[in-house]
Design an enzyme around this catalytic site. Structure first.
Site, PDB file in Angstrom:
ATOM      1  N   ASP A 286      -3.345  -5.356  -0.885  1.00  0.00           N
ATOM      2  CA  ASP A 286      -4.276  -4.677   0.010  1.00  0.00           C
ATOM      3  C   ASP A 286      -5.610  -5.438  -0.019  1.00  0.00           C
ATOM      4  O   ASP A 286      -5.802  -6.373   0.754  1.00  0.00           O
ATOM      5  CB  ASP A 286      -4.402  -3.222  -0.463  1.00  0.00           C
TER       6      ASP A 286
ATOM      7  N   PHE B  60      -1.765   3.536   5.279  1.00  0.00           N
ATOM      8  CA  PHE B  60      -1.432   3.812   3.887  1.00  0.00           C
ATOM      9  C   PHE B  60       0.052   4.131   3.812  1.00  0.00           C
ATOM     10  O   PHE B  60       0.524   5.098   4.399  1.00  0.00           O
ATOM     11  CB  PHE B  60      -2.274   4.952   3.307  1.00  0.00           C
TER      12      PHE B  60
ATOM     13  N   ARG C 205       7.275   7.882  -4.323  1.00  0.00           N
ATOM     14  CA  ARG C 205       7.827   6.591  -4.752  1.00  0.00           C
ATOM     15  C   ARG C 205       9.340   6.513  -4.554  1.00  0.00           C
ATOM     16  O   ARG C 205       9.894   5.444  -4.363  1.00  0.00           O
ATOM     17  CB  ARG C 205       7.569   6.367  -6.254  1.00  0.00           C
TER      18      ARG C 205
ATOM     19  N   GLU D 103       5.285  -8.030  -6.569  1.00  0.00           N
ATOM     20  CA  GLU D 103       4.326  -6.935  -6.336  1.00  0.00           C
ATOM     21  C   GLU D 103       4.779  -6.103  -5.136  1.00  0.00           C
ATOM     22  O   GLU D 103       5.436  -6.618  -4.218  1.00  0.00           O
ATOM     23  CB  GLU D 103       2.938  -7.579  -6.116  1.00  0.00           C
ATOM     24  N   ASP D 104       4.447  -4.833  -5.143  1.00  0.00           N
ATOM     25  CA  ASP D 104       4.828  -3.967  -4.024  1.00  0.00           C
ATOM     26  C   ASP D 104       3.993  -4.234  -2.778  1.00  0.00           C
ATOM     27  O   ASP D 104       4.518  -4.403  -1.689  1.00  0.00           O
ATOM     28  CB  ASP D 104       4.748  -2.480  -4.429  1.00  0.00           C
TER      29      ASP D 104
END
Ligand code: IMP
Ligand code: MG
Length: 180
Positions: A101, A150, A163, A97-98
């Protein structure tokens, strides 16, 4: 338009982190059957870098979990819009997973994958972001930990932008913008 991007991780630093994660994963899964499951879209760059550093054979698949749509704040709703397509029953699964959060996406993905009866499920996340966590969750492999912010680049987007950036940056809202 967002203009303020503060550097967080350079591409050199990222390459170093990815190589270390790959070394740990290769050691831990030596001689075992491993399936990597990348979470689209964000993990596509991380997974493709990671697999090229692994020294063990792996199978690769992707799921697509969507919780953010075109915005940067979590709706709390996780939709699976692309299921796993290879058979994972009895195999070791590593979710790639990137970023984690709130934790809602990863926890619901694990529930979905458990039903497919793998031998075990672990999680490798590039960025573990703590401040907004809503469920107790600790990943097994973490590239970089941070409290807040963020982040974009290296697969991470803000409303589908950024991205492609080779480094990771924090988006700083300009006065007129609505940030999470
Ligand atoms: P969670 O369900 O709140 O843990 O959210 C996980 C997903 O939210 C990630 O896979 C990303 O797609 C997105 N996300 C959370 N934080 C960020 C961020 O800082 N930048 C870009 N995407 C993020
Ligand atoms: Mg993601």
């Amino acid at each position: 338009m967002l203009t303020n991007l503060t550097p967080v991780l350079t591409k050199e630093k990222i390459a170093h982190i990815v190589a270390e994660l790959a070394r740990d994963i290769s050691n831990d899964y030596q001689g075992r059957q491993l399936v990597l499951i990348g979470v689209l879209k964000g993990a596509f760059i991380f997974l493709s870098d990671l697999v090229r550093h692994l020294t063990i054979p792996v199978e690769i698949d992707f799921v697509r979990a969507s919780s953010y749509a075109e915005q940067s704040c979590s709706s709390g709703q996780v939709m699976l819009t692309k299921p796993v397509e290879i058979d994972i029953e009895g195999k070791n699964v590593l979710i790639v997973e990137d970023i984690i959060d709130t934790g809602l996406t990863i926890v619901s993905l694990i529930e979905y994958l458990k039903a497919l009866k793998p031998a075990g499920i672990k999680v490798c996340v590039f960025i573990d972001k703590h401040e907004r966590r809503k469920v107790l969750f600790d990943a097994d492999y973490v590239g970089y930990s941070t409290d807040r912010g963020f982040l974009v680049g290296y697969g991470l987007d803000y409303a589908e932008k950024y991205r492609h950036l080779p480094g990771i940056f924090e988006v700083e809202p300009t006065a007129s913008e609505d940030m999470p």
